[in-house]
Design a protein around this motif. Structure first.
Motif, PDB file in Angstrom:
ATOM      1  N   LEU A 101       0.833  -1.197   0.000  1.00  0.00           N
ATOM      2  CA  LEU A 101       0.000   0.000   0.000  1.00  0.00           C
ATOM      3  C   LEU A 101       0.869   1.249   0.000  1.00  0.00           C
ATOM      4  O   LEU A 101       0.613   2.203  -0.749  1.00  0.00           O
ATOM      5  CB  LEU A 101      -0.933  -0.004   1.217  1.00  0.00           C
ATOM      6  N   LEU A 102       1.921   1.256   0.813  1.00  0.00           N
ATOM      7  CA  LEU A 102       2.831   2.389   0.865  1.00  0.00           C
ATOM      8  C   LEU A 102       3.481   2.629  -0.491  1.00  0.00           C
ATOM      9  O   LEU A 102       3.579   3.769  -0.956  1.00  0.00           O
ATOM     10  CB  LEU A 102       3.898   2.167   1.946  1.00  0.00           C
ATOM     11  N   GLU A 103       3.902   1.565  -1.151  1.00  0.00           N
ATOM     12  CA  GLU A 103       4.513   1.703  -2.478  1.00  0.00           C
ATOM     13  C   GLU A 103       3.503   2.255  -3.483  1.00  0.00           C
ATOM     14  O   GLU A 103       3.840   3.104  -4.308  1.00  0.00           O
ATOM     15  CB  GLU A 103       5.075   0.366  -2.957  1.00  0.00           C
ATOM     16  N   ARG A 110       4.259  10.202  -7.122  1.00  0.00           N
ATOM     17  CA  ARG A 110       5.231  10.490  -8.189  1.00  0.00           C
ATOM     18  C   ARG A 110       4.539  10.761  -9.522  1.00  0.00           C
ATOM     19  O   ARG A 110       5.177  11.150 -10.477  1.00  0.00           O
ATOM     20  CB  ARG A 110       6.189   9.304  -8.366  1.00  0.00           C
ATOM     21  N   GLY A 111       3.234  10.462  -9.555  1.00  0.00           N
ATOM     22  CA  GLY A 111       2.497  10.675 -10.794  1.00  0.00           C
ATOM     23  C   GLY A 111       2.612   9.533 -11.773  1.00  0.00           C
ATOM     24  O   GLY A 111       2.481   9.711 -12.969  1.00  0.00           O
ATOM     25  N   ASP A 112       2.838   8.338 -11.237  1.00  0.00           N
ATOM     26  CA  ASP A 112       2.946   7.156 -12.108  1.00  0.00           C
ATOM     27  C   ASP A 112       1.592   6.751 -12.673  1.00  0.00           C
ATOM     28  O   ASP A 112       1.507   5.862 -13.476  1.00  0.00           O
ATOM     29  CB  ASP A 112       3.540   5.971 -11.341  1.00  0.00           C
ATOM     30  N   GLY A 113       0.548   7.384 -12.190  1.00  0.00           N
ATOM     31  CA  GLY A 113      -0.785   7.086 -12.690  1.00  0.00           C
ATOM     32  C   GLY A 113      -1.398   5.836 -12.118  1.00  0.00           C
ATOM     33  O   GLY A 113      -2.402   5.332 -12.622  1.00  0.00           O
ATOM     34  N   ALA A 114      -0.831   5.330 -11.057  1.00  0.00           N
ATOM     35  CA  ALA A 114      -1.335   4.083 -10.481  1.00  0.00           C
ATOM     36  C   ALA A 114      -2.755   4.233  -9.958  1.00  0.00           C
ATOM     37  O   ALA A 114      -3.504   3.269  -9.943  1.00  0.00           O
ATOM     38  CB  ALA A 114      -0.416   3.618  -9.364  1.00  0.00           C
ATOM     39  N   ASP A 115      -3.134   5.445  -9.546  1.00  0.00           N
ATOM     40  CA  ASP A 115      -4.499   5.608  -9.025  1.00  0.00           C
ATOM     41  C   ASP A 115      -5.430   6.280 -10.038  1.00  0.00           C
ATOM     42  O   ASP A 115      -6.536   6.665  -9.709  1.00  0.00           O
ATOM     43  CB  ASP A 115      -4.485   6.385  -7.702  1.00  0.00           C
ATOM     44  N   THR A 116      -4.952   6.433 -11.254  1.00  0.00           N
ATOM     45  CA  THR A 116      -5.785   7.026 -12.310  1.00  0.00           C
ATOM     46  C   THR A 116      -6.584   5.929 -12.983  1.00  0.00           C
ATOM     47  O   THR A 116      -6.026   4.901 -13.382  1.00  0.00           O
ATOM     48  CB  THR A 116      -4.897   7.729 -13.377  1.00  0.00           C
ATOM     49  N   PRO A 117      -7.909   6.109 -13.103  1.00  0.00           N
ATOM     50  CA  PRO A 117      -8.724   5.059 -13.743  1.00  0.00           C
ATOM     51  C   PRO A 117      -8.323   4.859 -15.210  1.00  0.00           C
ATOM     52  O   PRO A 117      -7.948   5.807 -15.896  1.00  0.00           O
ATOM     53  CB  PRO A 117     -10.149   5.579 -13.649  1.00  0.00           C
TER      54      PRO A 117
END
Length: 119
Positions: A101-103, A110-117
């Motif tokens: 979760l922390l990662e 960082r804006g890696d888009g991991a939480d972007t749908p």
């Protein structure tokens, strides 16, 4: 009237709820130890170690025997060592889930888009 099992379990876990007692049980999971051997490993004053050992004796988790001038302690059951191993496994799983979760949160920051749908 007897107490419900869940109350007995709570009292049992309360007995385990002290870091020094856990450390003593960890040491005794490896082998029998004398008080003198445990003192540097547990890192508390002799009087406090004696108090913690007395709590564990009253709970029937450890037994003592006299050998010469020393007193040696051992676990009353290998199940106690197994409980400590299982606890380590549970904590490892919980902490690894938290690390993941922390990662994810760091990647998101960082804006890696991991939480972007996905579109």
């Amino acid at each position: 009237m007897s107490r419900p099992l869940y109350q007995l379990k709570a009292e049992f876990f309360k007995t385990l709820g002290h870091p020094s007692r856990i450390r003593v049980l960890e040491l005794l999971s490896e082998r029998d130890h004398s008080v003198a051997e445990m003192l540097p490993e547990v890192g508390i004053e002799p009087a406090h170690l004696s108090q913690q050992l007395a709590v564990l004796r009253r709970a029937n988790l450890v037994v003592s025997r006299k050998e010469g001038s020393g007193v040696y302690y051992s676990l009353t059951s290998p199940d106690v060592a197994e409980l400590l191993r299982m606890t380590r496994s549970i904590l490892t799983g919980m902490l690894s889930g938290q690390a993941e979760l922390l990662e994810d949160l760091r990647a998101s920051a960082r804006g890696d888009g991991a939480d972007t749908p996905a579109r």
